[in-house]
Design a protein around this motif. Structure first.
Motif, PDB file in Angstrom:
ATOM      1  N   SER A 139       2.997   2.170  -9.181  1.00 26.20           N
ATOM      2  CA  SER A 139       2.507   1.218 -10.433  1.00 26.20           C
ATOM      3  C   SER A 139       3.220  -0.288 -10.317  1.00 26.20           C
ATOM      4  CB  SER A 139       3.053   1.768 -11.843  1.00 26.20           C
ATOM      5  OG  SER A 139       4.420   1.934 -11.638  1.00 26.20           O
ATOM      6  N   GLY A 140       4.384  -0.299  -9.484  1.00 25.43           N
ATOM      7  CA  GLY A 140       4.879  -1.815  -9.287  1.00 25.43           C
ATOM      8  C   GLY A 140       5.044  -2.185  -7.676  1.00 25.43           C
ATOM      9  N   ASN A 141       4.251  -1.329  -7.001  1.00 24.02           N
ATOM     10  CA  ASN A 141       4.194  -1.583  -5.672  1.00 24.02           C
ATOM     11  C   ASN A 141       2.787  -1.688  -4.911  1.00 24.02           C
ATOM     12  OD1 ASN A 141       5.426  -1.939  -2.993  1.00 24.02           O
ATOM     13  ND2 ASN A 141       6.702  -0.166  -3.175  1.00 24.02           N
ATOM     14  N   ALA A 142       2.702  -1.925  -3.683  1.00 24.32           N
ATOM     15  CA  ALA A 142       1.319  -2.298  -3.129  1.00 24.32           C
ATOM     16  C   ALA A 142       1.155  -1.207  -1.765  1.00 24.32           C
ATOM     17  CB  ALA A 142       1.167  -3.536  -2.561  1.00 24.32           C
ATOM     18  N   PRO A 178       8.146   4.595   8.127  1.00 22.40           N
ATOM     19  CA  PRO A 178       6.732   4.813   7.324  1.00 22.40           C
ATOM     20  C   PRO A 178       6.566   6.428   6.563  1.00 22.40           C
ATOM     21  CG  PRO A 178       6.338   4.195   9.403  1.00 22.40           C
ATOM     22  CD  PRO A 178       7.633   4.450   9.600  1.00 22.40           C
ATOM     23  N   ILE A 179       7.653   7.071   6.924  1.00 24.53           N
ATOM     24  CA  ILE A 179       7.452   8.618   5.890  1.00 24.53           C
ATOM     25  C   ILE A 179       8.467   7.823   4.886  1.00 24.53           C
ATOM     26  CG2 ILE A 179       8.326  10.777   5.691  1.00 24.53           C
ATOM     27  CD1 ILE A 179       7.682  11.166   8.807  1.00 24.53           C
ATOM     28  N   GLY A 180       9.413   7.490   5.086  1.00 25.96           N
ATOM     29  CA  GLY A 180      10.369   6.861   3.745  1.00 25.96           C
ATOM     30  C   GLY A 180       9.663   5.870   3.050  1.00 25.96           C
ATOM     31  N   ASP A 181       8.802   4.981   3.515  1.00 17.94           N
ATOM     32  CA  ASP A 181       7.919   4.232   2.912  1.00 17.94           C
ATOM     33  C   ASP A 181       6.899   4.929   2.002  1.00 17.94           C
ATOM     34  OD1 ASP A 181       9.136   2.132   4.213  1.00 17.94           O
ATOM     35  OD2 ASP A 181       7.470   1.874   5.688  1.00 17.94           O
ATOM     36  N   THR A 182       6.253   5.747   2.429  1.00 21.70           N
ATOM     37  CA  THR A 182       5.557   6.657   1.577  1.00 21.70           C
ATOM     38  C   THR A 182       6.262   7.390   0.489  1.00 21.70           C
ATOM     39  OG1 THR A 182       4.355   7.147   3.815  1.00 21.70           O
ATOM     40  CG2 THR A 182       3.632   8.487   1.790  1.00 21.70           C
ATOM     41  N   ILE A 183       7.299   8.086   0.583  1.00 17.05           N
ATOM     42  CA  ILE A 183       7.943   8.431  -0.340  1.00 17.05           C
ATOM     43  C   ILE A 183       8.335   7.664  -1.360  1.00 17.05           C
ATOM     44  CG2 ILE A 183      10.191   9.804  -1.002  1.00 17.05           C
ATOM     45  CD1 ILE A 183      10.187  10.929   1.836  1.00 17.05           C
ATOM     46  N   PHE A 184       8.713   6.344  -0.889  1.00 19.77           N
ATOM     47  CA  PHE A 184       8.969   5.292  -1.806  1.00 19.77           C
ATOM     48  C   PHE A 184       7.896   4.949  -2.718  1.00 19.77           C
ATOM     49  CE2 PHE A 184       9.758   0.701  -2.902  1.00 19.77           C
ATOM     50  CZ  PHE A 184      10.899   0.911  -3.540  1.00 19.77           C
ATOM     51  N   TYR A 185       6.840   4.724  -1.915  1.00 21.54           N
ATOM     52  CA  TYR A 185       5.460   4.337  -2.703  1.00 21.54           C
ATOM     53  C   TYR A 185       4.957   5.353  -3.818  1.00 21.54           C
ATOM     54  CZ  TYR A 185       0.718   3.113  -3.606  1.00 21.54           C
ATOM     55  OH  TYR A 185      -0.412   2.916  -4.201  1.00 21.54           O
ATOM     56  N   SER A 186       5.385   6.566  -3.295  1.00 19.81           N
ATOM     57  CA  SER A 186       4.683   7.821  -4.313  1.00 19.81           C
ATOM     58  C   SER A 186       5.686   7.643  -5.696  1.00 19.81           C
ATOM     59  CB  SER A 186       5.022   9.077  -3.747  1.00 19.81           C
ATOM     60  OG  SER A 186       6.489   9.251  -3.594  1.00 19.81           O
ATOM     61  N   MET A 187       6.734   7.143  -5.623  1.00 23.26           N
ATOM     62  CA  MET A 187       7.571   7.154  -6.838  1.00 23.26           C
ATOM     63  C   MET A 187       7.687   5.627  -7.594  1.00 23.26           C
ATOM     64  SD  MET A 187      11.091   8.735  -5.592  1.00 23.26           S
ATOM     65  CE  MET A 187      11.402   7.484  -4.233  1.00 23.26           C
ATOM     66  N   THR A 188       7.059   4.562  -6.714  1.00 21.20           N
ATOM     67  CA  THR A 188       6.891   3.319  -7.579  1.00 21.20           C
ATOM     68  C   THR A 188       5.433   2.434  -7.360  1.00 21.20           C
ATOM     69  OG1 THR A 188       7.458   2.061  -5.328  1.00 21.20           O
ATOM     70  CG2 THR A 188       9.367   2.908  -6.960  1.00 21.20           C
TER      71      THR A 188
END
Length: 350
Positions: A249-252, A237-247
């Motif tokens: 606009s195209g992610n949920a 989930p920490i990796g998920d949060t990093i990924f979401y912070s970068m994407t």
């Protein structure tokens, strides 16, 4: 409610509220995995271990009551749906525990310290999240799957509740028996009974774990979009949060992102309430190097073990997964080895 918020936002809010509670427990209640191990091994104090067992006991009882009421289907939990790989549990748990000792905190603890202003923990969080993704879906993913094959949709649920159910024991009876036994032992100490804060925050953490299961299950069965049924854990989930912070606009949004942000917010609120918030940085490059190495071990270790100290140490316990006791023991041993190295340098006894 779901029509207004949408499924993704709803599960993110569920994760956020539970994460805030966990952040408060870390900063106000001193709920900490590594702290438990340090107290037991070097402080001759088992009260925080008993607090952890209260969290597990409450989580087990709450989860099994929810199952009996039809509010949660444990068979859809990843800890039970994936075929258990004992080698991955042991190796991953040892890696995670050793890395936790080097870093001075687990992923959950690092998020809580970050909420208190510790910038060293920000580095630990980043490295751990990236390292987890590195072996989960990055360059080492194929090697991981080759060495530790992943089999979802196991032919039978990988848990003690379902095992005992085959002998005619109702799931609720199993959950109440195991959870009550843990709670009884946890409060059997007079010192523990004189520590109401430990009793309270242990119970609160257990309820937060149950809220994740029940909340995401409700969204999954009520909404129209597929949402995973999960609860709190702090590696992928920490990796998920990093990924979401970068994407974004195209992610949920997801439960994971809400949970991670919730811990940081809750820890910040708890730190301010106690007057403990202050910005801290690392002045010793050697210390930071050691912490980065520890974080780089924790991320992959948690992926191999299918959970961190919270994920396997409480969440998997709540559904009585086969992996939980062994993972908890492996994490404890790994951390004990790491702490001894830091404290004595493996010096021979005189």
């Amino acid at each position: 409610m779901l029509e207004l918020l949408g499924e993704a936002n709803a599960v993110a809010l569920i994760g956020l509220f539970g994460g805030i509670v966990l952040g408060l427990a870390a900063r106000i209640g001193r709920f900490c995995t590594l702290g438990v191990i340090e107290d037991v091994l070097y402080g001759s104090d088992d009260r925080r271990l008993r607090m952890w067992l209260i969290a597990i006991g409450v989580a087990i009882i709450g989860t099994h009551i929810a199952m009996s009421l039809g509010m949660f289907d444990a068979s859809e939990a990843a800890y039970l749906d994936r075929a258990w790989n004992p080698a991955g549990t042991i190796i991953g748990g040892l890696m995670f525990g050793y890395g936790m000792a080097l870093s001075g905190n687990c992923g959950y603890g690092a998020l809580a310290r970050l909420g208190g202003g510790d910038l060293r923990s920000f580095v630990i969080v980043l490295v751990m999240g990236l390292a987890a993704y590195f072996v989960m879906s990055g360059p080492l993913a194929h090697l991981r799957v080759m060495l530790f094959p992943v089999e979802t949709g196991a032919s039978s649920a990988q848990g003690f509740t379902q095992l005992f159910e085959g002998f005619g024991i109702a799931p609720l009876v199993t959950g109440l028996a195991v959870g009550s036994a843990l709670l009884t032992w946890a409060i059997s100490s007079a010192d523990m009974r004189r520590a109401p804060g430990h009793l309270f925050w242990g119970g609160v953490v257990g309820i937060a774990i149950v809220s994740g299961w029940v909340g995401t299950y409700w969204v999954a069965v009520t909404g129209f979009e597929a949402e995973p049924i999960e609860t709190h854990t702090f590696a992928a989930p920490i990796g998920d949060t990093i990924f979401y912070s970068m994407t974004a606009s195209g992610n949920a949004l997801s439960f994971s992102v809400g949970s991670v942000l919730g811990v940081v917010i809750g820890a910040a609120l708890g730190s301010y309430s106690k007057g403990h918030f202050r910005w801290e940085a690392c002045e010793d490059p050697r210390e930071l190097r050691r912490q980065i190495m520890g974080a780089a071990l924790m991320g992959p270790g948690a992926i191999l073990a299918v959970g961190c100290s919270v994920g396997q140490g409480i969440s998997a316990f709540s559904v009585l997964a086969f992996s939980a006791p062994l993972a908890f023991l492996a994490i404890f041993i790994g951390a004990a080895v790491g702490l001894r190295q830091l404290i004595t340098g493996f010096a021979p006894a005189e």
